[in-house]
Design an enzyme around this catalytic site. Sequence first.
Site, PDB file in Angstrom:
ATOM      1  N   ARG A   1       0.828  -1.225   0.000  1.00 50.24           N
ATOM      2  CA  ARG A   1       0.000   0.000   0.000  1.00 50.24           C
ATOM      3  C   ARG A   1       0.852   1.262   0.000  1.00 50.24           C
ATOM      4  NH1 ARG A   1      -5.764  -0.371   1.938  1.00 50.24           N
ATOM      5  NH2 ARG A   1      -6.301  -2.503   1.474  1.00 50.24           N
TER       6      ARG A   1
ATOM      7  N   ARG B   1      -3.767   6.899   0.797  1.00 51.84           N
ATOM      8  CA  ARG B   1      -4.265   8.117   1.437  1.00 51.84           C
ATOM      9  C   ARG B   1      -3.262   8.817   2.330  1.00 51.84           C
ATOM     10  NH1 ARG B   1      -9.923   5.669   3.365  1.00 51.84           N
ATOM     11  NH2 ARG B   1      -8.418   4.047   3.823  1.00 51.84           N
TER      12      ARG B   1
ATOM     13  N   ARG C   1      -7.182  12.052  -5.748  1.00 56.30           N
ATOM     14  CA  ARG C   1      -8.390  11.338  -5.333  1.00 56.30           C
ATOM     15  C   ARG C   1      -9.562  12.293  -5.093  1.00 56.30           C
ATOM     16  NH1 ARG C   1     -12.213   9.268  -3.073  1.00 56.30           N
ATOM     17  NH2 ARG C   1     -12.207   7.585  -1.528  1.00 56.30           N
TER      18      ARG C   1
ATOM     19  N   ASP D   1      -7.201  -2.450  -6.932  1.00 53.49           N
ATOM     20  CA  ASP D   1      -7.693  -3.090  -5.715  1.00 53.49           C
ATOM     21  C   ASP D   1      -8.022  -4.551  -6.014  1.00 53.49           C
ATOM     22  OD1 ASP D   1      -8.559  -2.168  -2.841  1.00 53.49           O
ATOM     23  OD2 ASP D   1      -9.977  -3.703  -3.481  1.00 53.49           O
TER      24      ASP D   1
ATOM     25  N   TYR E   1     -14.951 -12.015   0.845  1.00 55.74           N
ATOM     26  CA  TYR E   1     -15.603 -10.718   0.594  1.00 55.74           C
ATOM     27  C   TYR E   1     -16.942 -10.909  -0.121  1.00 55.74           C
ATOM     28  CZ  TYR E   1     -11.919  -7.549   2.133  1.00 55.74           C
ATOM     29  OH  TYR E   1     -11.053  -6.831   2.907  1.00 55.74           O
TER      30      TYR E   1
HETATM   31  O1  CP3 Z   1      -0.102  -1.201  -2.500  1.00 54.62           O
HETATM   32  C1  CP3 Z   1      -0.470  -0.354  -3.331  1.00 54.62           C
HETATM   33  O2  CP3 Z   1      -0.002   0.800  -3.347  1.00 54.62           O
HETATM   34  C2  CP3 Z   1      -1.440  -0.777  -4.411  1.00 54.62           C
HETATM   35  C3  CP3 Z   1      -2.815  -0.581  -4.185  1.00 54.62           C
HETATM   36  C4  CP3 Z   1      -3.675  -1.508  -3.354  1.00 54.62           C
HETATM   37  C5  CP3 Z   1      -4.900  -1.045  -2.825  1.00 54.62           C
HETATM   38  N1  CP3 Z   1      -5.555  -2.119  -2.279  1.00 54.62           N
HETATM   39  C6  CP3 Z   1      -5.380   0.344  -2.897  1.00 54.62           C
HETATM   40  C7  CP3 Z   1      -6.458   0.790  -2.012  1.00 54.62           C
HETATM   41  C8  CP3 Z   1      -3.562  -2.871  -3.053  1.00 54.62           C
HETATM   42  C9  CP3 Z   1      -2.423  -3.832  -3.330  1.00 54.62           C
HETATM   43  C10 CP3 Z   1      -4.771  -3.244  -2.381  1.00 54.62           C
HETATM   44  C11 CP3 Z   1      -5.075  -4.620  -1.946  1.00 54.62           C
HETATM   45  C12 CP3 Z   1      -6.242  -4.863  -1.078  1.00 54.62           C
HETATM   46  N2  CP3 Z   1      -7.471  -4.286  -1.127  1.00 54.62           N
HETATM   47  C13 CP3 Z   1      -6.279  -5.846  -0.078  1.00 54.62           C
HETATM   48  C14 CP3 Z   1      -5.164  -6.804   0.230  1.00 54.62           C
HETATM   49  C15 CP3 Z   1      -4.114  -6.184   1.052  1.00 54.62           C
HETATM   50  C16 CP3 Z   1      -4.396  -6.131   2.511  1.00 54.62           C
HETATM   51  O3  CP3 Z   1      -4.454  -5.004   3.022  1.00 54.62           O
HETATM   52  O4  CP3 Z   1      -4.547  -7.199   3.117  1.00 54.62           O
HETATM   53  C17 CP3 Z   1      -7.548  -5.817   0.514  1.00 54.62           C
HETATM   54  C18 CP3 Z   1      -8.031  -6.686   1.654  1.00 54.62           C
HETATM   55  C19 CP3 Z   1      -8.305  -4.827  -0.166  1.00 54.62           C
HETATM   56  C20 CP3 Z   1      -9.731  -4.461   0.068  1.00 54.62           C
HETATM   57  C21 CP3 Z   1      -9.883  -3.047   0.423  1.00 54.62           C
HETATM   58  N3  CP3 Z   1      -9.686  -1.989  -0.425  1.00 54.62           N
HETATM   59  C22 CP3 Z   1     -10.277  -2.514   1.673  1.00 54.62           C
HETATM   60  C23 CP3 Z   1     -10.589  -3.335   2.913  1.00 54.62           C
HETATM   61  C24 CP3 Z   1     -10.297  -1.116   1.543  1.00 54.62           C
HETATM   62  C25 CP3 Z   1     -10.755  -0.087   2.543  1.00 54.62           C
HETATM   63  C26 CP3 Z   1      -9.598   0.300   3.370  1.00 54.62           C
HETATM   64  C27 CP3 Z   1      -9.820   1.585   4.112  1.00 54.62           C
HETATM   65  O5  CP3 Z   1      -8.909   1.914   4.868  1.00 54.62           O
HETATM   66  O6  CP3 Z   1     -10.853   2.250   3.929  1.00 54.62           O
HETATM   67  C28 CP3 Z   1      -9.877  -0.804   0.230  1.00 54.62           C
HETATM   68  C29 CP3 Z   1      -9.737   0.546  -0.335  1.00 54.62           C
HETATM   69  C30 CP3 Z   1      -8.389   0.911  -0.881  1.00 54.62           C
HETATM   70  N4  CP3 Z   1      -7.585   0.117  -1.636  1.00 54.62           N
HETATM   71  C31 CP3 Z   1      -7.765   2.194  -0.738  1.00 54.62           C
HETATM   72  C32 CP3 Z   1      -6.559   2.123  -1.463  1.00 54.62           C
HETATM   73  C33 CP3 Z   1      -5.572   3.230  -1.692  1.00 54.62           C
HETATM   74  C34 CP3 Z   1      -8.341   3.423  -0.015  1.00 54.62           C
HETATM   75  C35 CP3 Z   1      -9.292   4.040  -0.974  1.00 54.62           C
HETATM   76  C36 CP3 Z   1      -9.530   5.512  -0.766  1.00 54.62           C
HETATM   77  O7  CP3 Z   1     -10.408   5.859   0.020  1.00 54.62           O
HETATM   78  O8  CP3 Z   1      -8.852   6.328  -1.424  1.00 54.62           O
END
Ligand code: CP3
Length: 363
Positions: free
Chosen positions: A42, A46, A55, A91, A169
Site C-alpha cells: 500500500r 491516502r 483522489r 484493488d 468478501y
Molecule cells: O499497494 C499499493 O499501493 C497498491 C494498491 C492496493 C490497494 N488495495 C489500494 C487501495 C492494493 C495492493 C490493495 C489490496 C487490497 N485491497 C487488499 C489486500 C491487502 C491487505 O491489506 O490485506 C484488501 C483486503 C483490499 C480491500 C480493500 N480496499 C479494503 C478493505 C479497503 C478499505 C480500506 C480503508 O482503509 O478504507 C480498500 C480501499 C483501498 N484500496 C484504498 C486504497 C488506496 C483506499 C481508498 C480511498 O479511500 O482512497
Amino acid sequence: MSRPGIRAAGNVLNLKPELWDSHFLRACRGEATKRTPVWLMRQAGRYMQHYRGIRSGRSFLDLCKDPALASEVTLYAREWLDVDAAIIFSDILVVLEALGLPLTFATGDGPVLGKPIRDGAAVVALRDPLTAAKDLGYVHEAIRRTVTGLPADIPLIGFCGAPYTLAAYAIEGGSSRQFAHTKTFMYRDGGAWNALLARITAALIPYLNAQIAAGTSCVQVFDSWVGHLTRADFIEFVQPHLRTLVAGITPGVPVILFGTETSHLSDLIAACGADVIGVDTTTDLSATWERCGGPTRIAVQGNLDPCLLLGPRERLLKAADVVLAAAGGRPGHIFNLGHGVLKETDPEQAKALVQHVHARTTR
Ligand code: CP3
C-alpha cells in the site's frame, strides 16, 4: 499440474538485463544482491498528499478505472519513496465487480459488495470468468502506461486477491471480523464452495497473465484473511484452488503469496508453488523461512509492523534493524512491512525507512 519454480525457469520473458538483474527480481530468485530491496505494501494511498489531491473529487473506483491517473499514482509513490519496485495501483475487489457483484467503497465503512453470495444459485449466476478478465482491461492499460514511465531497473508488481479472500468478501458482502457467513457456507455446501473458488480462480488466471503480458514482471497474491482457517480447513477448502492459481501463472514470473496471521499455515502456503512467501508482522521471519525450505528454496518478504511508522523515528529504525537481523543477510530477503501502510502515516517516516534499509544493507 504445477509450474517450474522461478529459479529453474530462466529469463523466459526475455527481460532486459537491467530488469532481470534488478535487486528486486534477483532477491525473488534467491540470488545475492548489492543491497536488500525494499518496497511497502500500500505504498500509494491516502497517507500521501499527492494521492489525496488526485483522489479528491472522484471516487476510489473511478481512480482505479482511469489508467492515466492510476499510473500516475503508482509512479509518483515509487519515485518519491525511492523503493525498488512499483505495484500497480488498483484493488483486489475489482475482480468481484467484474464477476457481477456491485462494488462500492462507502467512506469510513470500507468496501461493500451488493448481492452477497449465500447459495449455489448465486455462484451459477456469476458472470463468465473470461469475460470478467477482459472487462478488467483498464488495469492492463494502466500497467502498459506505467512500465513506460519506470526506470529500466525497477520492476512493476501486478497483483490479485487470492480465491479464499475474494470468496470471503463475496460471501460476507464486505469486510468481516469472524467470517461466520464464509465458514458456514464452506462447511454446509462444499460443492457450491468449490464452484465459487473455481469460478474466481478461472477469472484470476487470465487476469494475472494479461497483467504479465502488459508488463508486470512479478505478481503478488493477497490472501489477506486466510489466517482465520485451521490447517485442516486450509488443506481441504483452499489449498487446491491456490495451487491451481499458481500453476496457471505464466512460468518465469515470480509469485509472492502473502497472508496475515498465517504462521500456522506458512509451509502449506509455500507448498502451493510460491517463489516468495510474504511474512506478516505477527510471524517470525527467520523461523518461517526455515520452515518453508530455507533460502535455497524460497525467498521471503517482510515484515516490519506498519504501526512503527507512526512512532518515534529512532524506534522505527531500530525495529528495521531487527527485521534485517532476522533475515541475517541471507540471499532472497525483500524488505517490506508486515501489512499495508496505515493512512495516518507521515510519508517522511516511510521515506526514512527506505533510506535506512538501503544504507544499512549496501554490500
Ligand atoms: O499497494 C499499493 O499501493 C497498491 C494498491 C492496493 C490497494 N488495495 C489500494 C487501495 C492494493 C495492493 C490493495 C489490496 C487490497 N485491497 C487488499 C489486500 C491487502 C491487505 O491489506 O490485506 C484488501 C483486503 C483490499 C480491500 C480493500 N480496499 C479494503 C478493505 C479497503 C478499505 C480500506 C480503508 O482503509 O478504507 C480498500 C480501499 C483501498 N484500496 C484504498 C486504497 C488506496 C483506499 C481508498 C480511498 O479511500 O482512497
